[in-house]
Design a protein around this motif. Structure first.
Motif, PDB file in Angstrom:
ATOM      1  N   SER A 233     -44.850  17.527  49.110  1.00  0.00           N
ATOM      2  CA  SER A 233     -44.663  18.496  48.037  1.00  0.00           C
ATOM      3  C   SER A 233     -43.757  19.651  48.451  1.00  0.00           C
ATOM      4  O   SER A 233     -42.844  20.029  47.714  1.00  0.00           O
ATOM      5  N   HIS A 234     -43.986  20.221  49.646  1.00  0.00           N
ATOM      6  CA  HIS A 234     -43.160  21.344  50.096  1.00  0.00           C
ATOM      7  C   HIS A 234     -41.707  20.917  50.301  1.00  0.00           C
ATOM      8  O   HIS A 234     -40.781  21.653  49.958  1.00  0.00           O
ATOM      9  N   SER A 235     -41.502  19.743  50.880  1.00  0.00           N
ATOM     10  CA  SER A 235     -40.128  19.306  51.145  1.00  0.00           C
ATOM     11  C   SER A 235     -39.383  19.000  49.845  1.00  0.00           C
ATOM     12  O   SER A 235     -38.190  19.288  49.725  1.00  0.00           O
ATOM     13  N   TYR A 236     -40.060  18.447  48.846  1.00  0.00           N
ATOM     14  CA  TYR A 236     -39.420  18.212  47.555  1.00  0.00           C
ATOM     15  C   TYR A 236     -39.121  19.533  46.847  1.00  0.00           C
ATOM     16  O   TYR A 236     -38.113  19.666  46.143  1.00  0.00           O
ATOM     17  N   PHE A 237     -39.991  20.511  47.011  1.00  0.00           N
ATOM     18  CA  PHE A 237     -39.754  21.851  46.492  1.00  0.00           C
ATOM     19  C   PHE A 237     -38.453  22.408  47.072  1.00  0.00           C
ATOM     20  O   PHE A 237     -37.597  22.916  46.347  1.00  0.00           O
ATOM     21  N   ILE A 238     -38.287  22.287  48.383  1.00  0.00           N
ATOM     22  CA  ILE A 238     -37.086  22.788  49.054  1.00  0.00           C
ATOM     23  C   ILE A 238     -35.852  21.994  48.631  1.00  0.00           C
ATOM     24  O   ILE A 238     -34.782  22.565  48.380  1.00  0.00           O
ATOM     25  N   HIS A 243     -30.636  21.730  45.488  1.00  0.00           N
ATOM     26  CA  HIS A 243     -29.798  21.102  44.467  1.00  0.00           C
ATOM     27  C   HIS A 243     -29.583  22.019  43.254  1.00  0.00           C
ATOM     28  O   HIS A 243     -28.546  21.929  42.601  1.00  0.00           O
ATOM     29  N   MET A 244     -30.535  22.905  42.971  1.00  0.00           N
ATOM     30  CA  MET A 244     -30.364  23.808  41.819  1.00  0.00           C
ATOM     31  C   MET A 244     -29.518  25.033  42.148  1.00  0.00           C
ATOM     32  O   MET A 244     -28.941  25.644  41.250  1.00  0.00           O
ATOM     33  N   THR A 245     -29.437  25.396  43.421  1.00  0.00           N
ATOM     34  CA  THR A 245     -28.696  26.612  43.781  1.00  0.00           C
ATOM     35  C   THR A 245     -27.302  26.333  44.298  1.00  0.00           C
ATOM     36  O   THR A 245     -26.521  27.264  44.505  1.00  0.00           O
ATOM     37  N   THR A 246     -26.966  25.076  44.509  1.00  0.00           N
ATOM     38  CA  THR A 246     -25.675  24.706  45.078  1.00  0.00           C
ATOM     39  C   THR A 246     -24.773  24.154  43.989  1.00  0.00           C
ATOM     40  O   THR A 246     -25.168  23.260  43.237  1.00  0.00           O
ATOM     41  N   THR A 247     -23.570  24.667  43.904  1.00  0.00           N
ATOM     42  CA  THR A 247     -22.635  24.218  42.868  1.00  0.00           C
ATOM     43  C   THR A 247     -21.875  22.959  43.266  1.00  0.00           C
ATOM     44  O   THR A 247     -21.306  22.278  42.420  1.00  0.00           O
ATOM     45  N   ALA A 248     -21.856  22.628  44.541  1.00  0.00           N
ATOM     46  CA  ALA A 248     -21.121  21.451  45.010  1.00  0.00           C
ATOM     47  C   ALA A 248     -21.820  20.169  44.569  1.00  0.00           C
ATOM     48  O   ALA A 248     -23.012  20.156  44.240  1.00  0.00           O
ATOM     49  N   ASP A 249     -21.074  19.077  44.569  1.00  0.00           N
ATOM     50  CA  ASP A 249     -21.618  17.760  44.259  1.00  0.00           C
ATOM     51  C   ASP A 249     -22.435  17.276  45.455  1.00  0.00           C
ATOM     52  O   ASP A 249     -21.892  17.031  46.531  1.00  0.00           O
ATOM     53  N   LEU A 250     -23.731  17.125  45.267  1.00  0.00           N
ATOM     54  CA  LEU A 250     -24.620  16.712  46.361  1.00  0.00           C
ATOM     55  C   LEU A 250     -25.131  15.290  46.180  1.00  0.00           C
ATOM     56  O   LEU A 250     -26.126  14.899  46.802  1.00  0.00           O
TER      57      LEU A 250
END
Length: 274
Positions: A233-238, A243-250
């Motif tokens: 749960s914690h790792s999926y949270f991170i 992915h929500m704070t990064t504008t680059a294609d991940l």
């Protein structure tokens, strides 16, 4: 962000294998290990210091994973309501902001910023219980977080929303608690990611297209999915934060960040309609 995750292992060659699932489990274990480290030494002498220790360890993990243009701190957000009235947020445990924009005030990792530079808000709790009235009960924690609605940019619940999360190192209660459902309806998408005790992950969704298996509930609007992610749960949270704070294609790292084979949707416990 796409609604799927990919394979848990990826072959570099016949000799070496990357175990992405074990990597993400290790992040969860790292946070789980620290939850009682200070408590075992000081008992109940200072709950505040114990909480700050946990916040600092989580900040360190986030700093090591977020891009360089994002800084991780704690502090306040200012907002102008009118020419004669301003408002200030409560102190935010973890505030992630774009450091290419000027701050109002900075001292160490303590900052005061305006809302346009904020990329994520995180409330950190040592312990949250399945309770409606206690100050550390999930319902009260959600209720207190909701004061962020005074900041229109920070409280959006549409496609332009920012990451707003609650993470608790311990959770006292079951996954099927009615308090969870009541708290989620109270939040209404203001908190869009929850990690409770390292095993329960909750995410707010704007739509159900692309989710497989499809949701069984007949939701007329947005909804939360509750997942039983033992040790993840914690790792999926991170990972969702990244992915929500990064504008680059991940997209080339989905296999690393979301390693549950067949996607986490197979771990879905239920859907809570709003």
């Amino acid at each position: 962000m796409p609604h799927f995750e990919t394979k848990k292992t990826y072959s570099l060659n016949k000799k070496y294998m990357i175990n992405t699932l074990e990597y993400q489990l290790s992040i969860n274990r790292e946070l789980d290990t620290i939850k009682n480290r200070v408590r075992n030494l000081i008992g109940e002498a200072n709950w505040g210091e114990d909480g700050r220790y946990k916040e600092e360890k989580l900040k360190a993990i986030l700093r090591s994973r977020l891009p360089n243009n994002l800084s991780v701190g704690t502090g306040f957000v200012l907002n102008q309501i009118s020419h004669t009235e301003n408002t200030v947020s409560k102190q935010i445990d973890i505030l992630i902001y774009d450091n290419t924009q000027p701050t109002i005030f900075t001292e160490g990792d303590f900052v005061i910023v305006t809302q346009n530079s904020v990329k994520a808000l995180i409330e950190v709790k040592s312990k949250v219980s399945s309770n409606r009235t206690h100050k550390n009960g999930l319902y009260k924690v959600v209720e207190n977080f909701s004061s962020i609605v005074r900041f229109p940019t920070l409280s959006r619940t549409d496609n332009n929303r920012i990451f707003r999360g609650l993470i608790s190192f311990d959770y006292q209660g079951g996954i099927n608690s009615k308090i969870i459902d009541e708290s989620l309806r109270l939040s209404g998408g203001i908190i869009n990611h929850f990690s409770l005790g390292g095993n329960i992950f909750i995410r707010h969704w704007l739509r159900s297209e692309g989710l497989y298996p499809p949701i069984q509930a007949n939701c007329d609007s947005n909804f939360y999915n509750v997942y039983k992610l033992d040790g993840l749960s914690h790792s999926y949270f991170i990972s969702n934060l990244i992915h929500m704070t990064t504008t680059a294609d991940l997209s080339d790292r989905y296999f690393m960040d979301f390693p549950i084979e067949g996607t986490k949707e197979i771990k879905r416990n239920r859907t809570v309609c709003l």
